[in-house]
Write a protein that holds these residues in place. Sequence first.
Motif, PDB file in Angstrom:
ATOM      1  N   THR A 192       0.773  -1.092   0.014  1.00  0.00           N
ATOM      2  CA  THR A 192      -0.019   0.028  -0.080  1.00  0.00           C
ATOM      3  C   THR A 192       0.890   1.360   0.036  1.00  0.00           C
ATOM      4  O   THR A 192       0.436   2.198  -0.568  1.00  0.00           O
ATOM      5  CB  THR A 192      -0.854   0.083   1.117  1.00  0.00           C
ATOM      6  OG1 THR A 192      -1.554  -1.351   1.300  1.00  0.00           O
ATOM      7  CG2 THR A 192      -1.805   1.044   1.024  1.00  0.00           C
ATOM      8  N   ALA A 193       2.084   1.135   0.862  1.00  0.00           N
ATOM      9  CA  ALA A 193       2.772   2.381   0.949  1.00  0.00           C
ATOM     10  C   ALA A 193       3.175   2.646  -0.484  1.00  0.00           C
ATOM     11  O   ALA A 193       3.366   3.899  -0.789  1.00  0.00           O
ATOM     12  CB  ALA A 193       3.962   2.150   1.700  1.00  0.00           C
ATOM     13  N   PHE A 194       3.571   1.750  -1.357  1.00  0.00           N
ATOM     14  CA  PHE A 194       4.028   1.988  -2.916  1.00  0.00           C
ATOM     15  C   PHE A 194       2.926   2.627  -3.855  1.00  0.00           C
ATOM     16  O   PHE A 194       3.156   3.195  -4.625  1.00  0.00           O
ATOM     17  CB  PHE A 194       4.806   0.923  -3.406  1.00  0.00           C
ATOM     18  CG  PHE A 194       5.933   0.537  -2.941  1.00  0.00           C
ATOM     19  CD1 PHE A 194       7.285   1.441  -3.078  1.00  0.00           C
ATOM     20  CD2 PHE A 194       6.154  -0.194  -1.524  1.00  0.00           C
ATOM     21  CE1 PHE A 194       8.394   1.004  -2.704  1.00  0.00           C
ATOM     22  CE2 PHE A 194       7.448  -0.268  -1.322  1.00  0.00           C
ATOM     23  CZ  PHE A 194       8.595   0.234  -1.518  1.00  0.00           C
ATOM     24  N   TYR A 195       1.602   2.187  -3.450  1.00  0.00           N
ATOM     25  CA  TYR A 195       0.397   2.566  -4.039  1.00  0.00           C
ATOM     26  C   TYR A 195       0.232   4.278  -3.707  1.00  0.00           C
ATOM     27  O   TYR A 195      -0.412   4.759  -4.567  1.00  0.00           O
ATOM     28  CB  TYR A 195      -0.573   1.693  -3.787  1.00  0.00           C
ATOM     29  CG  TYR A 195      -1.932   2.086  -4.498  1.00  0.00           C
ATOM     30  CD1 TYR A 195      -1.881   1.940  -5.695  1.00  0.00           C
ATOM     31  CD2 TYR A 195      -3.064   2.237  -3.588  1.00  0.00           C
ATOM     32  CE1 TYR A 195      -3.273   2.227  -6.476  1.00  0.00           C
ATOM     33  CE2 TYR A 195      -4.349   2.500  -4.142  1.00  0.00           C
ATOM     34  CZ  TYR A 195      -4.385   2.470  -5.405  1.00  0.00           C
ATOM     35  OH  TYR A 195      -5.558   2.795  -6.027  1.00  0.00           O
ATOM     36  N   VAL A 196       0.623   4.574  -2.638  1.00  0.00           N
ATOM     37  CA  VAL A 196       0.024   5.568  -2.000  1.00  0.00           C
ATOM     38  C   VAL A 196       0.334   7.058  -2.944  1.00  0.00           C
ATOM     39  O   VAL A 196      -0.626   7.821  -3.253  1.00  0.00           O
ATOM     40  CB  VAL A 196       0.555   6.023  -0.480  1.00  0.00           C
ATOM     41  CG1 VAL A 196       0.619   7.533  -0.454  1.00  0.00           C
ATOM     42  CG2 VAL A 196      -0.264   5.395   0.217  1.00  0.00           C
ATOM     43  N   PRO A 197       1.715   7.042  -3.366  1.00  0.00           N
ATOM     44  CA  PRO A 197       1.991   8.438  -4.216  1.00  0.00           C
ATOM     45  C   PRO A 197       0.814   8.284  -5.532  1.00  0.00           C
ATOM     46  O   PRO A 197       0.846   9.431  -5.901  1.00  0.00           O
ATOM     47  CB  PRO A 197       3.247   7.874  -4.841  1.00  0.00           C
ATOM     48  CG  PRO A 197       3.915   7.018  -3.892  1.00  0.00           C
ATOM     49  CD  PRO A 197       2.846   6.262  -3.321  1.00  0.00           C
ATOM     50  N   PHE A 198       0.508   7.325  -5.907  1.00  0.00           N
ATOM     51  CA  PHE A 198      -0.459   7.036  -7.154  1.00  0.00           C
ATOM     52  C   PHE A 198      -1.678   7.875  -6.839  1.00  0.00           C
ATOM     53  O   PHE A 198      -2.407   8.305  -7.589  1.00  0.00           O
ATOM     54  CB  PHE A 198      -0.390   5.738  -7.406  1.00  0.00           C
ATOM     55  CG  PHE A 198      -0.969   5.604  -8.986  1.00  0.00           C
ATOM     56  CD1 PHE A 198      -0.154   5.983  -9.908  1.00  0.00           C
ATOM     57  CD2 PHE A 198      -2.283   5.024  -9.115  1.00  0.00           C
ATOM     58  CE1 PHE A 198      -0.789   5.817 -11.298  1.00  0.00           C
ATOM     59  CE2 PHE A 198      -2.546   4.686 -10.475  1.00  0.00           C
ATOM     60  CZ  PHE A 198      -2.051   5.120 -11.607  1.00  0.00           C
ATOM     61  N   ILE A 199      -2.123   7.601  -5.643  1.00  0.00           N
ATOM     62  CA  ILE A 199      -3.541   8.222  -5.261  1.00  0.00           C
ATOM     63  C   ILE A 199      -3.278   9.861  -4.562  1.00  0.00           C
ATOM     64  O   ILE A 199      -4.510  10.196  -4.355  1.00  0.00           O
ATOM     65  CB  ILE A 199      -4.295   7.287  -4.606  1.00  0.00           C
ATOM     66  CG1 ILE A 199      -3.469   6.866  -3.247  1.00  0.00           C
ATOM     67  CG2 ILE A 199      -4.804   6.138  -5.389  1.00  0.00           C
ATOM     68  CD1 ILE A 199      -4.532   6.002  -2.382  1.00  0.00           C
ATOM     69  N   THR A 200      -2.196   9.893  -4.051  1.00  0.00           N
ATOM     70  CA  THR A 200      -2.071  11.286  -3.504  1.00  0.00           C
ATOM     71  C   THR A 200      -1.733  12.241  -4.503  1.00  0.00           C
ATOM     72  O   THR A 200      -1.379  13.450  -3.912  1.00  0.00           O
ATOM     73  CB  THR A 200      -1.175  11.379  -2.233  1.00  0.00           C
ATOM     74  OG1 THR A 200      -0.176  10.676  -2.703  1.00  0.00           O
ATOM     75  CG2 THR A 200      -1.990  10.642  -1.139  1.00  0.00           C
ATOM     76  N   ALA A 201      -1.815  12.065  -5.719  1.00  0.00           N
ATOM     77  CA  ALA A 201      -1.233  12.885  -6.700  1.00  0.00           C
ATOM     78  C   ALA A 201      -2.097  14.400  -6.586  1.00  0.00           C
ATOM     79  O   ALA A 201      -3.056  14.265  -6.059  1.00  0.00           O
ATOM     80  CB  ALA A 201      -1.172  12.529  -8.052  1.00  0.00           C
TER      81      ALA A 201
ATOM     82  N   VAL B   9      -2.560  18.624  -6.203  1.00  0.00           N
ATOM     83  CA  VAL B   9      -2.134  19.968  -5.409  1.00  0.00           C
ATOM     84  C   VAL B   9      -1.398  19.542  -4.090  1.00  0.00           C
ATOM     85  O   VAL B   9      -0.355  20.173  -3.843  1.00  0.00           O
ATOM     86  CB  VAL B   9      -3.528  20.709  -4.641  1.00  0.00           C
ATOM     87  CG1 VAL B   9      -3.353  21.762  -5.168  1.00  0.00           C
ATOM     88  CG2 VAL B   9      -4.782  20.209  -5.287  1.00  0.00           C
ATOM     89  N   ALA B  10      -1.674  18.480  -3.322  1.00  0.00           N
ATOM     90  CA  ALA B  10      -1.355  18.275  -2.163  1.00  0.00           C
ATOM     91  C   ALA B  10       0.074  17.818  -2.188  1.00  0.00           C
ATOM     92  O   ALA B  10       0.921  18.453  -1.500  1.00  0.00           O
ATOM     93  CB  ALA B  10      -2.140  17.057  -1.601  1.00  0.00           C
TER      94      ALA B  10
ATOM     95  N   LEU C  37       4.520  19.958  -1.501  1.00  0.00           N
ATOM     96  CA  LEU C  37       5.554  18.939  -0.719  1.00  0.00           C
ATOM     97  C   LEU C  37       6.927  19.245  -1.480  1.00  0.00           C
ATOM     98  O   LEU C  37       8.023  18.939  -0.879  1.00  0.00           O
ATOM     99  CB  LEU C  37       5.132  17.804  -0.347  1.00  0.00           C
ATOM    100  CG  LEU C  37       5.932  17.004   0.161  1.00  0.00           C
ATOM    101  CD1 LEU C  37       6.273  17.297   1.777  1.00  0.00           C
ATOM    102  CD2 LEU C  37       5.796  15.354   0.275  1.00  0.00           C
TER     103      LEU C  37
ATOM    104  N   TRP D   3       9.298   8.866  -8.217  1.00  0.00           N
ATOM    105  CA  TRP D   3       8.489   8.667  -6.923  1.00  0.00           C
ATOM    106  C   TRP D   3       7.008   8.046  -7.388  1.00  0.00           C
ATOM    107  O   TRP D   3       6.379   7.487  -6.583  1.00  0.00           O
ATOM    108  CB  TRP D   3       8.516   9.864  -6.115  1.00  0.00           C
ATOM    109  CG  TRP D   3       7.575   9.745  -4.914  1.00  0.00           C
ATOM    110  CD1 TRP D   3       7.893   9.278  -3.794  1.00  0.00           C
ATOM    111  CD2 TRP D   3       6.114  10.375  -4.989  1.00  0.00           C
ATOM    112  NE1 TRP D   3       6.809   9.541  -2.991  1.00  0.00           N
ATOM    113  CE2 TRP D   3       5.674  10.092  -3.564  1.00  0.00           C
ATOM    114  CE3 TRP D   3       5.485  11.110  -5.839  1.00  0.00           C
ATOM    115  CZ2 TRP D   3       4.530  10.543  -3.353  1.00  0.00           C
ATOM    116  CZ3 TRP D   3       4.318  11.508  -5.491  1.00  0.00           C
ATOM    117  CH2 TRP D   3       3.876  11.219  -3.906  1.00  0.00           C
TER     118      TRP D   3
END
Lengths: 441, 294, 296
Positions: free
Chosen positions: C111-120, C122-123, C127, C170
């Motif tokens: 899941t950690a590796f999948y996270v960047p894909f769904i938090t793309a 503005v947020a 950062l 990333w």
Amino acid sequence: MRKLTTLFVAIMMILLFTVACSSDDGNNNNASSSDNTDANTENTETISGEITIMGWGGGNELQARKDATDVFRELYPDVKVNEIWLPADSVDQKLDAALAAGDAADVIMMSPDWKGLRSQWLEDLTPYLERDNIDPEEVFTPGADEGYVTPDGVREGLPTTQSTFMIAYNKNIFDDAGVPYPTEDWTWDDFAEIAKQLSSGSGADRTYGMVRHWIQNRFAPFFYGGKPYNEDWTQQHIDDPETIKALELIEDLIKAEALPDDAASESMPMDAMFVSQKAAMYPLGLFEAADLAEKIGDNFEWGVVLPPKDPNGKNVNIKFQTGFAMNKDSENKEAAWAYIKTVSMNKEVNDLYAKVGIPALKESADTTFAEMTIPNTDIKQVEYLRGLEDAEMAPWGGAINKATDIFEQLMEEITTQKSTAKEAVEKYAPLIQEALDEVHQ
Amino acid sequence: MKEHVEIQKQTTKFRNKKTSETINQIINYVLLTVLALAFAFPFLWMIATALKTPSEVYTIPPKLIPSTITWDNFTEGWQYADFTRYTWNTLVVTTLAVLGTVFSAAIVAYGFARFNSRLSGFLFAIVLGTMMLPNQILLIPTYILFSKIGWIDTLKPLIVPSFFGGGAFNIFLLRQFFKTIPKELDQAAIIDGANSFQIFYKIMLPAVRPAMITVAVLSIAFHWNDFLNPLIYLNSDHNFTLAIGLQFFQNSYGSSQIQMLMAVALITVIPLLILFLIGQRYFVQGITMSGIKG
Amino acid sequence: MKKKYSSMEKREARQFYMYISPWILGFFIFTLYPVVYSAILVFTDADRTGVGDFIGLQNIINIFQDPLFRKAMLNTFYFVAVSVPLSLLLSVLIAALLNKKNIKGMAIFRTAFYVPFITAGVAVTLLWGWIFNTHYGLLNYALGLFGVDPINWLSSETWAMPAIIIMMSWSIGNTIIITLAGLQDVPEQLYESAEIDGANGFVKFTRITLPMITPTLFFNLVIGVINGFQIFTQPYVLTEGGPNRATYTIMMYIYDSAFKFGEMGYASTMAWILFAIIMILTLIVNYTSKHWVYYE
């Protein structure tokens, strides 16, 4: 597996059903709301039909625009208004597409530095003003109206709100450096001197004289009475000695590390450096004053002062204007005009604006707006109103986007210290001229 | 005696193997943890920012752990715009579009993977070609098209196209996976009297289950976060999706309500995370269920 | 015999068209018109709303004399040449790690590796600026631990593109997930028999894993090339193409031409040139694939 499939199908049916219903919902809502307003039988105007308006923004500003539209609804109950309110900064593609498809809104939000002006899309509003016997000079806050009339006298929109700038300064940093607070009669030379005195430290501990705000590039040409280009946008004035001198000031401040270089500024939210006391001054637009105050909280004492004067004693300031224009292809121009007139000149509407910008209507600006203080601070809003008198229209953008882009390159070469101001001007001024010529072919 | 030495040798060898395995395992854990932290870092930062007060968001150097924790950003942020409505719309679009994508992409990919015709190579080049022409250029004519059929300001442009192949990316992906399945399986089934659709449904689909889940996972993330398409095709606030709603935290002059933005973004991302957390085990289950590898 | 064969062929073709019919329909309904529309614009001086006069090949002639086009193309090639192999390599390595057996908490790791894909979005944009900040940035802080002097990531023409590539690396979550799915296709008994033959981990990886996932690698390579040439978001949000155009990519130029400068004709021409470049490279990759991609 079969259970799963059944479940999927069931979910799909439910969703399809609700999609179908929700579009009905929308219609019902609209129908019922127009029923309600029909009850207000004060139909002083005979204007009716349907219009679509399109605008953008966020926060309180957007809310004020929605409230203004509600005022219009009360005044013109027979007009059905469809509202399209979009997030800021994401309008270009959508509006282009809608114009190309011929289904753009009847009334479109428009700023003088936005590309809609001086195009073939917008209705000339002069005849409407003449017909209704309105003299803009009398009605509007001085300086509010300027950007909407082309040199050929075509009026492409009416203003609603504007914003100017003050310089916010961190009193703690001034005190620590033993520098007296700036006063209104300061010049840009004074400014440079002060900025240098206030900067200290190095690397991560560096305190800068001023934040690099995106407005800086727009201010720059005016420091010594220069200008980026002439009134009718045909001739660049970047290579005038006054303009070059101003750009050299920027170059000098970057070299002295009184202004952060690209590396230190671009990767941070611009207000972060001021809020966290890494920069002593900040060009504070009216539009962000309340937000900034909230972020600073009780961390330090600060004040505001008008930006420095040019050698002619004129306060150098930039104004941003926002207003509305009429789509030439609108099928209900009477209602569109009524909307534009209401959101630009109605007293009740302008009083709503007083919280988010300088209202276009002189009456509201002089009373409601001028009497208010900026939330979370004791800064009187009337200060911003004083800045408006001398303020230049925000240069660049709009029809001359290409020239703007080249100017940004010029500034980038100076701020990354790739070239001196002189070299950069020599390189880019002809290109800017070329881009301006292209527009006026 | 000799025998004893032999046994000892073997046990040391066994022990060596065991220790090297343990070392391997430790290396695996360390690598995974470091990389996972690096990848999840922005997410952790989002959480931290969402819990910060406005003045703390802007400290330099930035702080990862807030000194005072506030939950206001979540409640205030959610009320900032009609996020409940946006969530519903996003849910509708994502569910329908993903269903359309998964099933139609599988069917089309099966066609490209298993059947030949004179034009199949050429047609597949066109499939790939649709990915090579920048979307920006197609945006305006596509808008004109949807405008002509009266789909502007409805959710249809975001859903319906998914049912026609589910996009070149997904067709290509599933085709690659179908192609790894031995043709002997089809032939055996044909001999058993199965028609091509039965082969597709009973043999191929279960065999590429990890790939199907992958397509689903990726297109859920795509539709959930898609900003450009909803922005272009939707007009009314009651039709907007979450990705548009999040942009409202940014005002016209470039400053934004970062902490509220992060809080709401966090709320909207969590369902996807949970879904993935549950769904990821099917990556592994694919093989055991397919029954073709034994 | 020959006749029978061709009727089988016909039957196969019929089935082919039946299965791909959703796509064909979709292509004719949703894709064909926009594609033809943009192709026509190549020969016009269309403005932002697509209205313009026929000017023949003038756009193409202008493009080849346009130094900014050349610069943007070079930047794009640089990006693709580095980022595509890099992300392929990283995704295979990470996917292999995520495919290990007997790791506790694998669900969390994946899941950690999948996270960047769904938090793309503005947020994340905000950062990355901070990560690359010269004075306060996380990356320079981390490098500093190894004695590396602070790097001017975003304001140096040398380092801005590497920064973009790091940011891109990333977001390879999707490539990792696809590779992971590909790894599931490797039959377990191949490893078992290799172990009996005494193969070590490295041999197993190069002799079994890699060949078995070549269809996935081929997919990731082609998609990497297609998407790599269309790199837009990262430079757009991180550097706006700067400093001094060092990260200005061809897609940014197309975007600016179309929506900032209102030159839809010119933008379309660049887009079609980009299309041709990607198509040629994809065909080359496809041609070589006969030698290194193994389908069963």
